[in-house]
Structure formats: structure tokens, C-alpha cells
Scaffold this motif. Structure first.
Motif, PDB file in Angstrom:
ATOM      1  N   THR A 369      40.137  43.871  -8.081  1.00 50.94           N
ATOM      2  CA  THR A 369      40.223  45.402  -7.674  1.00 50.94           C
ATOM      3  C   THR A 369      38.990  45.745  -7.046  1.00 50.94           C
ATOM      4  O   THR A 369      38.751  46.510  -5.924  1.00 50.94           O
ATOM      5  N   GLY A 383      38.045  53.039  -6.764  1.00 50.59           N
ATOM      6  CA  GLY A 383      38.475  51.669  -6.882  1.00 50.59           C
ATOM      7  C   GLY A 383      37.226  50.979  -7.720  1.00 50.59           C
ATOM      8  O   GLY A 383      37.360  50.110  -8.581  1.00 50.59           O
ATOM      9  N   GLY A 387      37.356  49.142 -11.348  1.00 56.17           N
ATOM     10  CA  GLY A 387      36.980  47.842 -11.320  1.00 56.17           C
ATOM     11  C   GLY A 387      35.909  47.527 -12.310  1.00 56.17           C
ATOM     12  O   GLY A 387      35.962  46.281 -13.070  1.00 56.17           O
TER      13      GLY A 387
END
Length: 538
Positions: A369, A383, A387
Motif C-alpha cells: 500500500t 494511501g 498503509g
């Protein structure tokens, strides 16, 4: 005389002692917070002490080098002199090391003075944390206590956030003085730990084993860690010396492994003679112990990935502030804390093997990710946040059972002494993460810039030849442009090189994340060895 821990049993059921685990959590948090502070101080080190990315990488590594080299010895010392004395020695050395960091006039003193002393102190204090748990807690309380120690990695995310505020308000030096005060408080609180059973006083210090372990681990870790700075085969300009004309990295790493192999052979004879050794054979001959050690290494391998990939990219390339990176540490820390404590508390009969396997998969997904969240000159905040949540969840899931898996497979004395080898594996894992992925990143950037320049019609052969003689750091576009000001070229060539560097930086960072994910998934090959799920206690 019965120990205080034993006296906590009422009606056949042992009460869970809260104060001791809080003290141990604070100790664990302190070392994690120290590493977090170093990541946050990347920009300050660059401006105040003239640090390069290689210097920051080495500063990260030296702690792991010292802690990794002497952690097994720290576990043995705790067994001989007593875990509480060992704990206090380590806390005082960590406090002294933070003072040296705060007062360092240059990176040499910062790295080889302060970071070395903190790492040496941790090699006494952290094995004592894991050594005290089997002495104070038993049965399901022990599983929960180990989970709490794992959760300390999550709670330690609070320290970088608080330290980032101190860093931005008062500067780097005050920040390290604050950490010195923190370790001094941990030392004082250690006097509140309960009385525990001591050894019989007949155990001998294994000086030969300690020397071999320290030398072997040090050579191996230095060799691996300096590849990106000194070169793998062909020596770089920064290489301080060569061995038969090649970089010293591989010879040092190989010699370190040879010395460790000799140490294993020597320790077998020491244990047969004295009944006690630096490295008990149960650690090497029990597959479940090896699987548990791999779990400790992989969890901290991920910590190394964070410190060499995520934090530098977000600060040096994307330009994110230390405060934002500190908040991301909280995003990682909350799920780490929740899963480390939640699994042993609410799922005490969970299969340790399956728990660790799930953790590995989640950690690998976190790196994937993050890889897809970086952009040419920044990163996607949503993102990165996703992650970080996955990363904290994976780390917490593995930490919930990693220490317990080792303790389940050996006797009580070896379980206590295993703290040294477990924390050694943590630091080895972190060191390899920093070294391997740092090398992948920096070699990748340099090679991709050279290849990109060769294939770009806007860049002349003379410029390509000039840039080929350099090692390219992870830097922002502006910093890269400044670094090539001394090369004679046209403005259009300079603009083209900046574009090439941005593309190389982007691709190399993604590739390094991918390598990290693959290494974590390889940990799944070790989990079938985990077969003991519960230990019956007398």
C-alpha cells in the motif's frame, strides 16, 4: 522466601500485577522512542550537523550494531547478576547516551558517542524486560504480559509525536535532553519492581562466548550496513579502506558469519561443561524457538523499513513536517497497541501459528500500500494513512505471540535468558531492514539516474560521464539541482536531469518497498515449526 510475584496468588489464581508491567512498558517505549526521535530529527541533523542520508542511515545502524552485538551478553548478565540490577545499569547508560546526543558538536560524536552508548545501554535493559516477565508472571498472565510488551511498540508512537512538538519548539538538543530525563525516571521506577527468585550464584560469565558473539555480530552488521556507502564489490569514494582492492563490506560480513559459526561450536562445549552458556543449545535445536526469533526479527525488519524508506521520503522529498510524520507514528501505534494486548486478552486460546501468519500477510500488504502511495515528488496522504494502519495492525498481531512462542518451547531459565537472543534478533532484523533496503534504494537511484541520463537525448555524453562518477542520495528536486551545480551543463540539461532523478527516485522507492514485502512473506516458511501452543505449569 517466596517472591512478591508468587505472593500475588490468591485462591490459586494469580493476580495480574499492573505496576511492574507499566515500568517494563516504559523501558521498551524509551528505546523505540529514541529511534523514532532520530527519524524525526533527519532534517535537523542535516541543517545543524551537516548530516547526509548515509550519515542518518549509519546513526540508525550504530544503535542496532551495539544493541545487536551485546544483547545476547546482556541476557546472560541478567541471569548472573540479577535482572533488576541489569535493568538499572542499562537505563543509566541510555540516559548518559542521550546527554551525549544532545551535546554532540558533529555527526562523529553523535554517532560513535551518543548512539553507541544508547545501544550499549539497551543491550542490558531490554533483555531484562523480557527476562523479568517469566519471573513475575505465569500462565495466561504471562501471555498477557508479553502482549503488553509488544504493545509498547504501539505506545512508543506517542513519544515521537510529543518529541516532534519539542523538536519544533526548542530544537534537536533539547529533545535529546528530554529523552535523557525519561530514562532517568525509568531507572528510579525500577526500584518499584517486585522481589523475584534469583539464581543460585554458581553461574559463570562466558567471556569467550561474549567476545565471539559481539565481534561476529558487529562485523556482520557493519559489513551489511555499509554496502550503500562503501560499495558491494567496487569501492566507492567514501570507502575508508579496501581489502585486496575490493570494498570491505562482503569480507567483513562473511568473517562475521564465520566467527558466529565458531561461537556456536564453542558454546556447545561450554554448556556441556558448565550447564550454562551464552547461547543455550535449546535455542538452536528447537524449531519453534527459531520460528519465534524469526517473528521478532521480521517485526523489527519492518521498523527498519519505516526509518529508511517512509520517514526520509516524506520529509526530504515530499517536504512533510516532523509533526505530520509524528502523527503517522500514532496511526501506526494505535493498532499495534490494540492487537498486541487485544489478542492475548480476548483470544487467550488463539493458535499462535495462525496469529503470526496473519500478521506477516498484513505487514506485506502495508508495504504494498505504501509503495503505491508515493508519487514523483510527494505522497498520497490517504494511501500512507491506510498503509500505516495496516502496518500497525500487522506489527501488533505478530508481537502478540512472538515472545510467547519462544517461552513456550524452552524451560523457565532459558525462557528468561531468551530475552537477550530475542532482542538481538529484533536489532538484527532492524539493521538488515535499514541496510538492505537502504542499499536497494540508494543503488537503485544512482543506477536509474545513470541509465535514464544515457537514454535521454537532451543530456550530453559529457554530462552523463560526470554524473556516472557520483552516488545519488535520496533528495528533493531542489536539493538534487543544487548538488549538480558544479557540473558544467546547459539549463535544459539540468532540467532534464532533475526529471530523470525524480523518476529514478520514484521507481527505486517503490521497488525497495516491494523487496521488503517479499522478505516479510518469506517468514511464512518458518511458521509450520510452531507446534507447542500451551505450556502446562506446575
Amino acid at each position: 522466601m517466596a517472591s512478591t510475584a508468587a505472593a500475588a496468588k490468591e485462591g490459586g489464581k494469580e493476580k495480574f500485577l499492573v505496576l511492574p508491567i507499566l515500568v517494563l512498558i516504559l523501558a521498551q517505549m524509551g528505546t523505540s522512542g529514541d529511534n523514532g526521535a532520530l527519524s524525526l530529527a533527519a532534517t535537523a541533523l542535516t541543517t545543524d550537523l551537516g548530516a547526509t542520508v548515509a550519515d542518518i542511515q549509519l546513526a540508525n545502524m550504530v544503535y542496532s550494531l551495539m544493541a545487536g552485538a551485546f544483547m545476547i551478553a546482556g541476557g546472560m548478565m541478567g541471569t548472573i547478576i540479577g535482572w533488576k540490577k541489569n535493568f538499572r545499569m542499562g537505563a543509566l547508560m541510555c540516559a548518559a547516551g542521550e546527554v551525549v546526543l544532545a551535546m554532540a558538536p558533529n555527526m562523529a560524536v553523535f554517532i560513535w558517542g551518543g548512539r553507541t552508548l544508547v545501544g550499549f545501554g539497551a543491550s542490558f535493559m531490554i533483555p531484562s524486560v523480557l527476562g523479568l516477565v517469566p519471573k513475575i508472571y505465569h500462565g495466561k498472565n504471562r501471555v498477557l504480559a508479553f502482549g503488553c510488551i509488544g504493545a509498547a511498540s504501539g505506545l512508543s508512537a506517542l513519544l515521537p509525536l510529543l518529541l516532534s512538538i519539542v523538536l519544533m519548539s526548542f530544537g534537536m538538543r533539547v529533545t535529546f535532553f528530554v529523552l535523557a530525563a525519561y530514562f532517568a525516571i525509568v531507572f528510579l521506577l525500577s526500584f518499584k519492581l517486585p522481589e523475584i527468585e534469583q539464581n543460585d550464584g554458581k553461574l559463570k560469565f562466558d567471556g569467550i562466548g561474549v567476545a565471539l558473539a559481539a565481534l561476529g555480530l558487529f562485523l556482520f552488521l557493519v559489513g551489511v550496513s555499509r554496502i550503500s556507502a562503501w560499495g558491494l564489490i567496487e569501492p566507492f569514494a567514501a570507502c575508508p579502506f579496501t581489502i585486496f582492492g575490493i570494498s570491505p563490506c562482503l569480507p567483513m560480513a562473511v568473517l562475521g558469519l564465520v566467527i558466529l559459526a565458531v561461537m556456536v561450536k564453542v558454546e556447545k562445549g561450554v554448556e556441556e561443561k558448565n550447564g550454562f552458556a551464552l547461547l543455550p543449545q535449546s535455542f538452536l535445536k528447537t524449531p519453534q524457538v527459531l520460528a519465534g526469533l524469526a517473528a521478532s526479527a521480521i517485526t523489527f525488519f519492518f521498523m527498519g523499513v519505516q526509518s529508511i524508506l517512509m520517514a526520509p521520503y516524506l520529509q526530504l522529498v515530499a517536504g512533510w513536517s516532523p509533526a505530520i510524520v509524528g502523527v503517522l507514528s500514532i496511526v501506526v501505534g494505535i493498532p499495534t497497541f490494540a492487537f498486541s494486548i487485544g489478542i492475548p486478552k480476548w483470544m487467550p486460546n488463539a493458535n499462535p501459528r495462525r496469529v503470526i501468519e496473519v500478521g506477516y500477510i498484513v505487514l506485506a500488504a502495508a508495504l504494498a500500500t505504501m509503495a503505491f502511495s508515493v508519487t514523483l515528488d510527494s505522497a498520497s496522504l490517504p494511501g500512507i494513512v491506510v498503509g500505516c494502519i495496516l502496518a500497525g495492525s500487522g506489527a501488533g498481531i505478530v508481537s502478540a505471540q512472538a515472545n510467547n512462542v519462544v517461552a513456550l518451547a524452552v524451560n523457565e531459565r532459558d525462557a528468561a535468558q531468551s530475552g537477550g537472543i530475542q532482542t538481538t534478533m529484533r536489532n538484527v532484523g532492524q539493521a538488515i531492514g535499514i541496510a538492505l533496503l537502504g542499499a536497494v534504494l540508494l543503488f537503485g537511484i544512482t543506477n536509474n539516474v545513470i541509465d535514464g541520463a544515457k537514454n535521454d537525448d537532451r543530456i550530453s555524453e559529457a554530462t552523463v560521464e560526470a554524473i556516472s562518477e557520483r552516488n545519488i542520495d535520496l533528495t528533493s528536486d531542489d536539493a538534487f539541482r543544487a548538488s549538480i551545480e558544479d557540473i558544467e551543463m546547459s539549463d535544459s540539461e539540468r532540467d532534464a536531469l532533475v526529471e530523470v532523478n525524480a523518476e529514478a527516485r520514484f521507481n527505486s522507492t517503490r521497488f525497495a518497498y516491494g523487496v521488503g514485502a517479499v522478505i516479510i512473506l518469506l517468514g511464512l516458511l518458518t511458521t509450520p515449526a510452531i507446534k507447542i501452543f500451551k505450556k502446562e505449569e506446575a
